[in-house]
Design an enzyme around this catalytic site. Structure first.
Site, PDB file in Angstrom:
ATOM      1  N   MET A  21      46.744  43.986  12.157  1.00 11.61           N
ATOM      2  CA  MET A  21      47.492  44.186  10.914  1.00 11.61           C
ATOM      3  C   MET A  21      47.347  42.950  10.026  1.00 11.61           C
ATOM      4  O   MET A  21      48.139  42.726   9.118  1.00 11.61           O
ATOM      5  CB  MET A  21      48.960  44.485  11.209  1.00 11.61           C
ATOM      6  CG  MET A  21      49.121  45.791  12.003  1.00 11.61           C
ATOM      7  SD  MET A  21      50.658  46.661  11.725  1.00 11.61           S
ATOM      8  CE  MET A  21      51.816  45.493  12.378  1.00 11.61           C
ATOM      9  N   GLY A  22      46.340  42.128  10.318  1.00 13.06           N
ATOM     10  CA  GLY A  22      46.070  40.961   9.484  1.00 13.06           C
ATOM     11  C   GLY A  22      46.983  39.791   9.787  1.00 13.06           C
ATOM     12  O   GLY A  22      47.610  39.732  10.851  1.00 13.06           O
ATOM     13  N   ALA A  23      47.039  38.824   8.831  1.00 18.43           N
ATOM     14  CA  ALA A  23      47.720  37.541   9.052  1.00 18.43           C
ATOM     15  C   ALA A  23      47.186  36.948  10.358  1.00 18.43           C
ATOM     16  O   ALA A  23      47.937  36.623  11.284  1.00 18.43           O
ATOM     17  CB  ALA A  23      49.240  37.702   9.081  1.00 18.43           C
ATOM     18  N   GLY A  76      45.439  33.945  18.329  1.00 11.65           N
ATOM     19  CA  GLY A  76      45.510  35.065  19.288  1.00 11.65           C
ATOM     20  C   GLY A  76      44.496  36.139  18.892  1.00 11.65           C
ATOM     21  O   GLY A  76      43.739  36.641  19.733  1.00 11.65           O
ATOM     22  N   HIS A  77      44.480  36.497  17.601  1.00 12.14           N
ATOM     23  CA  HIS A  77      43.480  37.474  17.139  1.00 12.14           C
ATOM     24  C   HIS A  77      42.063  36.942  17.369  1.00 12.14           C
ATOM     25  O   HIS A  77      41.176  37.682  17.771  1.00 12.14           O
ATOM     26  CB  HIS A  77      43.651  37.743  15.634  1.00 12.14           C
ATOM     27  CG  HIS A  77      44.924  38.433  15.268  1.00 12.14           C
ATOM     28  ND1 HIS A  77      45.894  37.833  14.503  1.00 12.14           N
ATOM     29  CD2 HIS A  77      45.360  39.679  15.539  1.00 12.14           C
ATOM     30  CE1 HIS A  77      46.888  38.683  14.315  1.00 12.14           C
ATOM     31  NE2 HIS A  77      46.597  39.806  14.933  1.00 12.14           N
ATOM     32  N   LYS A  81      50.308  40.682  24.572  1.00 14.65           N
ATOM     33  CA  LYS A  81      51.654  40.396  24.037  1.00 14.65           C
ATOM     34  C   LYS A  81      52.375  41.721  23.777  1.00 14.65           C
ATOM     35  O   LYS A  81      53.560  41.853  24.043  1.00 14.65           O
ATOM     36  CB  LYS A  81      51.603  39.572  22.756  1.00 14.65           C
ATOM     37  CG  LYS A  81      53.017  39.226  22.291  1.00 14.65           C
ATOM     38  CD  LYS A  81      53.029  38.255  21.153  1.00 14.65           C
ATOM     39  CE  LYS A  81      52.828  38.950  19.847  1.00 14.65           C
ATOM     40  NZ  LYS A  81      53.964  39.835  19.489  1.00 14.65           N
ATOM     41  N   ASP A  82      51.609  42.694  23.265  1.00 15.78           N
ATOM     42  CA  ASP A  82      52.149  44.048  23.091  1.00 15.78           C
ATOM     43  C   ASP A  82      51.731  44.866  24.312  1.00 15.78           C
ATOM     44  O   ASP A  82      50.938  45.803  24.204  1.00 15.78           O
ATOM     45  CB  ASP A  82      51.611  44.657  21.802  1.00 15.78           C
ATOM     46  CG  ASP A  82      52.069  43.874  20.589  1.00 15.78           C
ATOM     47  OD1 ASP A  82      53.263  43.894  20.284  1.00 15.78           O
ATOM     48  OD2 ASP A  82      51.231  43.194  19.973  1.00 15.78           O
ATOM     49  N   SER A 126      51.890  37.165  14.188  1.00 12.43           N
ATOM     50  CA  SER A 126      51.846  37.024  12.723  1.00 12.43           C
ATOM     51  C   SER A 126      53.235  36.749  12.164  1.00 12.43           C
ATOM     52  O   SER A 126      53.388  36.136  11.113  1.00 12.43           O
ATOM     53  CB  SER A 126      51.290  38.293  12.090  1.00 12.43           C
ATOM     54  OG  SER A 126      50.028  38.564  12.647  1.00 12.43           O
TER      55      SER A 126
HETATM   56  O1  PAF Z   1      49.035  45.402  17.433  1.00 10.36           O
HETATM   57  C1  PAF Z   1      48.875  45.623  16.221  1.00 10.36           C
HETATM   58  O2  PAF Z   1      48.573  44.731  15.437  1.00 10.36           O
HETATM   59  C2  PAF Z   1      49.057  47.027  15.693  1.00 10.36           C
HETATM   60  O3  PAF Z   1      50.058  47.692  16.372  1.00 10.36           O
HETATM   61  C3  PAF Z   1      47.754  47.860  15.695  1.00 10.36           C
HETATM   62  C4  PAF Z   1      47.235  48.074  17.104  1.00 10.36           C
HETATM   63  C5  PAF Z   1      46.684  47.152  14.873  1.00 10.36           C
HETATM   64  C6  PAF Z   1      48.002  49.224  15.073  1.00 10.36           C
HETATM   65  O4  PAF Z   1      48.460  49.115  13.761  1.00 10.36           O
END
Ligand code: PAF
Length: 283
Positions: free
Chosen positions: A30-32, A36-37, A152-153, A189
């Site tokens: 979802m950006g920002a 971690g990304h 994390k999720d 984020s």
């Molecule tokens: O984890 C996230 O950033 C969001 O839930 C995802 C998987 C990009 C879906 O919008």
């Protein structure tokens, strides 16, 4: 670096790559973007010839409108960060809401064998319908061989694995370890929106989870969660929403420990109006 806002143009570009035998990995975000990304991006680059990073703040997964409005949107910085990793092996898909949803910004309803009812599902109405809708849609557009999600999720990761199984989607889901700041705070984020005081206090979450892990060796799940609740009652800056010790395959709270099962402790905490989640493996 190529950047697409339109799914047909992206699909056309990716079809040509696939025709040339290029393997495509996918990092939905979802950006920002933060480190971690970037660790997901680097793992994806190691395992694929080319990767797509999607940047889309998905409206249907927010149960709280204020959180959606205030969610950081930093597309140009995100693209520059990705360029610093690779200019020619990454493309960005940053669709408009209309490109994804058309005129009807609604989610489909999913059942993920009960995984969707626990924790985040119980506290954030409709959240996993929104996640299921967007992730399935993105998989259909990008058609990746592999897709990368952070632990994390963790609940989201398990639900996406279930989505792939239920719909027989031709993609391998790769879970990646949580990336933490030096002081232990899980990268998110939302961290950029913490006040100075809340940011300074936030490592308390990970420290408490680590102590919970040590206590879980000799105590029941109920005793450990009660102990965590007591720690947060004493904390004036952080407000506990839930702490749950759950079996990683069902995500249901543990009633009686078994040496044959794997467990994690999951937590959601408010730091002012910023909601933070974290989890760690217990065995
Ligand atoms: O984890 C996230 O950033 C969001 O839930 C995802 C998987 C990009 C879906 O919008």
């Amino acid at each position: 670096m190529k950047k697409y806002h339109n799914k047909s143009e992206l699909s056309h570009y990716l079809d040509n790559l696939r025709d040339d035998g290029v393997t495509i990995g996918f990092v939905p975000t979802m950006g920002a973007l933060h480190n971690g990304h970037l660790s997901l991006v680097n793992t994806a680059l190691d395992e694929n010839d080319f990767i797509v990073v999607s940047i889309f703040v998905n409206p249907t997964q927010f149960d709280n409108q204020e959180d959606l409005v205030k969610y950081p949107r930093t597309l140009e910085e995100d693209i520059n960060l990705l360029k610093s990793v690779s200019k020619d092996k990454i493309c960005v898909y940053a669709p408009t809401v209309e490109d994804i949803y058309g005129k009807d910004i609604v989610s489909k309803s999913f059942k993920f064998d009960g995984l969707e009812q626990q924790m985040e599902g119980a506290f954030r109405a409709g959240h996993f319908d929104g996640v299921g809708t967007i992730v399935k849609r993105l998989f259909e557009i990008v058609e990746p061989k592999k897709a990368y999600f952070g632990e994390k999720d963790f609940q989201q990761l398990q639900i996406i694995k279930k989505l792939v199984e239920l719909y027989n989607l031709p993609v391998n889901i790769v879970g990646c370890p949580i990336h933490r700041a030096k002081d232990g705070l899980a990268m998110s984020s939302r961290n950029t929106r913490l006040t100075k005081a809340h940011r300074a206090e936030a490592p308390f979450i990970y420290k408490t989870l680590q102590s919970a892990k040590a206590k879980f060796k000799t105590n029941s799940a109920q005793k450990v969660t009660k102990w965590v609740e007591a720690q947060f009652k004493k904390n004036e800056l952080l407000e506990l929403e839930y702490v749950i010790i759950a079996d990683i395959s069902t995500l249901k709270p543990v009633k009686r420990k078994s040496s044959k099962r794997l467990y994690r402790v999951f937590i959601a905490v408010y730091a002012g109006d910023i909601r933070l989640i974290d989890n760690i493996a217990l065995n």
